[in-house]
Design a protein around this motif. Structure first.
Motif, PDB file in Angstrom:
ATOM      1  N   GLU A   7      56.025   7.491  49.578  1.00  0.00           N
ATOM      2  CA  GLU A   7      56.355   8.877  49.483  1.00  0.00           C
ATOM      3  C   GLU A   7      55.384   9.663  49.090  1.00  0.00           C
ATOM      4  OE1 GLU A   7      60.316   9.136  47.660  1.00  0.00           O
ATOM      5  OE2 GLU A   7      61.201   8.156  49.685  1.00  0.00           O
ATOM      6  N   ALA A   8      54.708   9.362  47.808  1.00  0.00           N
ATOM      7  CA  ALA A   8      53.695  10.147  47.384  1.00  0.00           C
ATOM      8  C   ALA A   8      52.680  10.279  48.070  1.00  0.00           C
ATOM      9  CB  ALA A   8      53.440   9.421  45.882  1.00  0.00           C
ATOM     10  N   LEU A   9      52.157   9.297  48.756  1.00  0.00           N
ATOM     11  CA  LEU A   9      51.071   9.044  49.635  1.00  0.00           C
ATOM     12  C   LEU A   9      51.232   9.816  50.800  1.00  0.00           C
ATOM     13  CD1 LEU A   9      49.961   5.304  49.731  1.00  0.00           C
ATOM     14  CD2 LEU A   9      49.166   7.168  48.435  1.00  0.00           C
ATOM     15  N   ASP A  10      52.562   9.958  51.262  1.00  0.00           N
ATOM     16  CA  ASP A  10      52.921  10.801  52.461  1.00  0.00           C
ATOM     17  C   ASP A  10      52.669  12.505  52.133  1.00  0.00           C
ATOM     18  OD1 ASP A  10      53.770   8.899  54.144  1.00  0.00           O
ATOM     19  OD2 ASP A  10      55.678   8.990  53.295  1.00  0.00           O
ATOM     20  N   GLU A  21      47.311   5.719  55.881  1.00  0.00           N
ATOM     21  CA  GLU A  21      46.766   4.608  56.331  1.00  0.00           C
ATOM     22  C   GLU A  21      45.378   4.172  55.649  1.00  0.00           C
ATOM     23  OE1 GLU A  21      47.000   0.830  57.574  1.00  0.00           O
ATOM     24  OE2 GLU A  21      48.612   2.179  57.596  1.00  0.00           O
ATOM     25  N   ILE A  22      44.277   5.195  55.609  1.00  0.00           N
ATOM     26  CA  ILE A  22      43.067   4.974  54.971  1.00  0.00           C
ATOM     27  C   ILE A  22      43.197   4.739  53.459  1.00  0.00           C
ATOM     28  CG2 ILE A  22      40.926   6.207  54.554  1.00  0.00           C
ATOM     29  CD1 ILE A  22      41.114   7.369  57.288  1.00  0.00           C
ATOM     30  N   LEU A  23      44.206   5.698  52.981  1.00  0.00           N
ATOM     31  CA  LEU A  23      44.535   5.104  51.557  1.00  0.00           C
ATOM     32  C   LEU A  23      44.878   3.588  51.088  1.00  0.00           C
ATOM     33  CD1 LEU A  23      46.117   8.561  50.402  1.00  0.00           C
ATOM     34  CD2 LEU A  23      43.809   7.574  49.213  1.00  0.00           C
ATOM     35  N   LEU A  24      45.846   3.430  52.098  1.00  0.00           N
ATOM     36  CA  LEU A  24      46.497   2.175  51.880  1.00  0.00           C
ATOM     37  C   LEU A  24      45.524   1.010  52.023  1.00  0.00           C
ATOM     38  CD1 LEU A  24      50.112   2.720  53.412  1.00  0.00           C
ATOM     39  CD2 LEU A  24      49.703   2.075  51.170  1.00  0.00           C
TER      40      LEU A  24
END
Length: 343
Positions: A7-10, A21-24
């Motif tokens: 959720e934080a990445l969102d 997706e790039i972060l993951l």
């Protein structure tokens, strides 16, 4: 890691514009290195982060072989079929090898990667904002000093005013508000570097555009600028509309417009000159405030021989030759000044 992390990445994707997706993918790549560093293994490993729950799993990837020579990288067909009955020789099979305490390492690594990517994204945003803005005028606050450089805060980023772009007569104090001219914007590994100037003639042009609507609208044009920063500047102006006096427009009511520029430059003297396509007239105007009797032009050698009254000679030449030097720079002519007495 957990669903809160996803959720934080969102949230980061929404606020910072960095793809989740790039972060993951970047976190997964970093976790491979973290796993190998912490568990000292030569295995081919793959990290998978569940896109819905945030759960991290480590998989050892082994090639299915008839005969196993390196058990870290290979698995026998017999053992592989216990995991997946459909495998054949040459296939790659994934075996979960997630260590018990890998979650803590994963969380630390993920935080580092995310922070780094946010920093990179913010640097790129600043670079994109300022790239192509060379010659623009910006306002900032003197923040601190780095050796002889003055660091100016623009709010979103800091810019550098190097010694050779400072006005020699100016002193800079933290908290001072200044208008500066963007000289250069370049990308470096540490982020964008923005170099600004207080001594560039372009600063004069931008300040007059700010104060004189006729210049901003293109009715009055600045033809040339000759500047000795901190001391004196000559500006040649021309009107595209015969009903508009270019010098009067720049001076403004009761001198208000030119005074605003002088105040920004901490008292630098400014002579506003009427440009003319007639070289003799232009040179005569450029020597203002001195009065000129006559100008003889030598086109081939680009020399102008100027005659001024005896009592105007020192005024025409100026202190340490400054008036004549700036007039020559402004017009592009070599100027030889004499009076009838010494002519």
């Amino acid at each position: 890691m957990n669903i809160e992390f996803i959720e934080a990445l969102d949230q980061i994707e929404k606020e910072k514009g960095i793809s989740k997706e790039i972060l993951l993918e970047a976190i997964e790549a970093a976790l491979v290195s973290a796993y190998k560093k912490n568990y000292g293994t030569a295995q081919n490993v793959k990290i998978n982060i569940d896109r819905a729950t945030g759960e991290v799993k480590v998989f050892s990837q082994k090639t299915v072989k008839e005969e196993v020579k390196d058990p870290l990288l290979e698995i026998s067909l017999v053992d592989a079929k216990k995991i997946n009955p459909l495998v054949k020789i040459g296939d790659i099979i994934s075996i979960e090898v997630t260590p018990q305490k890998f979650g803590r390492i994963a969380a630390q690594t993920a935080k580092q990667v995310v922070m780094q990517r946010i920093k990179e994204a913010e640097r790129n945003i600043i670079y994109e904002e300022f790239a192509g803005r060379e010659t623009d005028l910006v306002t900032g606050t003197v923040q601190r000093f780095d050796k002889k450089n003055v660091i100016i805060d623009l709010g979103k980023t800091e810019v550098i005013l190097p010694p050779n772009e400072q006005i020699p007569t100016e002193t800079y104090t933290p908290g001072d508000r200044l208008k500066v001219y963007i000289l250069e914007v370049r990308k470096t590994t540490k982020g964008p570097v923005i170099v600004v100037s207080r001594s560039h003639p372009g600063l004069i042009k931008r300040l007059f555009e700010l104060e004189v609507p006729e210049i901003y609208e293109g009715i009055v044009e600045i033809k040339s600028i000759a500047r000795e920063a901190g001391s004196r500047t000559k500006v040649a102006v021309h009107s595209r509309d015969e009903n508009v006096d270019p010098v009067g427009a720049c001076v403004g009511p009761k001198g208000a417009r030119v005074q605003a520029v002088v105040e920004e430059l901490k008292g630098e003297k400014i002579d506003i000159i009427k440009w003319s396509k007639n070289a003799a007239e232009y040179i005569s105007n450029a020597l203002s405030p001195a009065k000129v009797i006559n100008v003889e032009i030598e086109e081939d050698s680009k020399i102008a021989r100027v005659l001024v009254p005896e009592h105007q000679l020192s005024l025409a030449i100026g202190k340490e030759g400054q008036n004549a030097r700036l007039a020559a720079k402004l017009t592009g002519w070599k100027i030889d000044i004499k009076s009838p007495k010494n002519g």
